[in-house]
Design a protein around this motif. Structure first.
Motif, PDB file in Angstrom:
ATOM      1  N   VAL A   1       0.833  -1.206   0.000  1.00 28.20           N
ATOM      2  CA  VAL A   1       0.000   0.000   0.000  1.00 28.20           C
ATOM      3  C   VAL A   1       0.866   1.253   0.000  1.00 28.20           C
ATOM      4  O   VAL A   1       0.595   2.215  -0.722  1.00 28.20           O
ATOM      5  N   VAL A   2       1.932   1.227   0.802  1.00 26.43           N
ATOM      6  CA  VAL A   2       2.803   2.397   0.904  1.00 26.43           C
ATOM      7  C   VAL A   2       3.443   2.723  -0.437  1.00 26.43           C
ATOM      8  O   VAL A   2       3.554   3.889  -0.828  1.00 26.43           O
ATOM      9  N   THR A   3       3.858   1.714  -1.177  1.00 22.01           N
ATOM     10  CA  THR A   3       4.520   1.968  -2.462  1.00 22.01           C
ATOM     11  C   THR A   3       3.560   2.494  -3.513  1.00 22.01           C
ATOM     12  O   THR A   3       4.003   3.002  -4.547  1.00 22.01           O
ATOM     13  N   GLN A   4       2.260   2.386  -3.281  1.00 21.77           N
ATOM     14  CA  GLN A   4       1.317   3.012  -4.193  1.00 21.77           C
ATOM     15  C   GLN A   4       1.316   4.532  -4.009  1.00 21.77           C
ATOM     16  O   GLN A   4       0.974   5.271  -4.924  1.00 21.77           O
ATOM     17  N   ALA A   5       1.685   4.983  -2.799  1.00 30.10           N
ATOM     18  CA  ALA A   5       1.796   6.420  -2.571  1.00 30.10           C
ATOM     19  C   ALA A   5       3.076   6.967  -3.165  1.00 30.10           C
ATOM     20  O   ALA A   5       3.118   8.102  -3.656  1.00 30.10           O
ATOM     21  N   HIS A   6       4.143   6.158  -3.104  1.00 29.77           N
ATOM     22  CA  HIS A   6       5.425   6.556  -3.704  1.00 29.77           C
ATOM     23  C   HIS A   6       6.209   5.277  -3.979  1.00 29.77           C
ATOM     24  O   HIS A   6       6.286   4.391  -3.129  1.00 29.77           O
ATOM     25  N   PRO A   7       6.792   5.146  -5.174  1.00 34.86           N
ATOM     26  CA  PRO A   7       7.491   3.898  -5.515  1.00 34.86           C
ATOM     27  C   PRO A   7       8.730   3.648  -4.668  1.00 34.86           C
ATOM     28  O   PRO A   7       9.161   2.502  -4.526  1.00 34.86           O
ATOM     29  N   ARG A   8       9.328   4.710  -4.108  1.00 27.54           N
ATOM     30  CA  ARG A   8      10.524   4.551  -3.282  1.00 27.54           C
ATOM     31  C   ARG A   8      10.313   5.309  -1.959  1.00 27.54           C
ATOM     32  O   ARG A   8      10.965   6.338  -1.715  1.00 27.54           O
ATOM     33  N   PRO A   9       9.420   4.823  -1.134  1.00 25.67           N
ATOM     34  CA  PRO A   9       9.099   5.570   0.098  1.00 25.67           C
ATOM     35  C   PRO A   9      10.266   5.581   1.076  1.00 25.67           C
ATOM     36  O   PRO A   9      10.980   4.590   1.232  1.00 25.67           O
TER      37      PRO A   9
END
Length: 257
Positions: free
Chosen positions: A166-174
């Motif tokens: 889910v987090v990587t949907q907000a940013h590919p390299r969180p």
């Protein structure tokens, strides 16, 4: 929502992004300096990372970090009272004037820090008699905190890897914000409210999440006592209890979004 940038992940074609704005429709922010002064004692001895929150739901106001905005600075370690602690309602458009004649009430909740320093939970509440803040005038609130017993314990199991899809949907390299952890927040809300964002609701628990399970379960309020800190009309039809909502917060570095 201010600087918070909500992001959503779902397989549904429609999302409910509604926001419940609690309270009366004629809420108003003062335009000139309007000090709200607290003389409150006794208070549980202040610890680093403690939280003070000011809530007036009918006026549409919640200040989640009241302690950080006193004119004289936040309490220092070991303080057992708020002495002439002045808070200017005009500093933010999110602050509102309180009017007793309009049915407004207010409360200050104190979330104290655990022995491990990574969680804060509700331990006491100050509920002054109904009052009115007049724009441009000084209002002094006096009284003492009432303890909220913490006889329950809350445990969890957290694995950061479970959230990465889910987090990587907000940013590919969180990248996690330095010095911050994912957090678990439990807040109280009025009965009968559906999905969506809630304004003006106080927190009961704010805890940093660490991989696995905590060595010591988190302190928690005694069942039924949480409702003593919220307006009576928030209770459900089955008894004097208000429901709670759990939120997970993931701290992104600001330049990543």
């Amino acid at each position: 929502m201010g600087e918070q940038l909500p992001r959503f992940s779902s397989t549904e074609r429609r999302l409910d992004l509604s926001e419940h704005v609690l309270g009366r429709t004629d809420q108003r922010t003062p335009e000139v300096s309007t000090p709200l002064v607290f003389d409150v004692a006794p208070m549980h001895a202040w610890l680093p990372r403690d939280l003070l929150q000011l809530t007036s739901a009918n006026a549409g106001m919640v200040v989640i970090d009241l302690h950080s905005h006193f004119d004289g600075g936040e309490p220092t370690g070991g303080d057992t009272q708020l002495a002439q602690s002045s808070f200017n309602l005009a500093w933010s458009s999110l602050n509102k004037l309180v009017a007793a004649a309009r049915g407004d009430t207010a409360m200050v909740t104190h979330l104290t820090t655990s022995a491990t320093g990574d969680s804060r939970s509700l331990t006491e509440v100050f509920i002054p008699p109904p009052f009115t803040t007049l724009e441009g005038q000084r209002t002094v609130l006096q009284g003492g905190f009432t303890p909220v017993p913490q006889t329950k314990r809350l445990s969890y199991v957290f694995h950061a890897a479970d959230f990465l899809p889910v987090v990587t949907q907000a940013h590919p390299r969180p990248e996690q914000t330095p010095g911050r952890h994912p957090a678990l927040v439990v807040s109280v809300l009025p009965a009968g409210k559906g999905p969506g964002f809630m304004s003006s609701i106080p927190d009961l628990l704010n805890a940093d999440l660490h991989e696995g399970a905590p060595a010591t379960p988190l302190r928690s309020w005694r069942e039924g006592r949480a409702s003593e800190t919220v307006p009576a009309q928030w209770a459900d039809a089955q008894g004097p209890r208000a429901p709670a909502v759990l939120r997970g917060l993931w701290p992104f570095a600001r330049d990543e979004l």
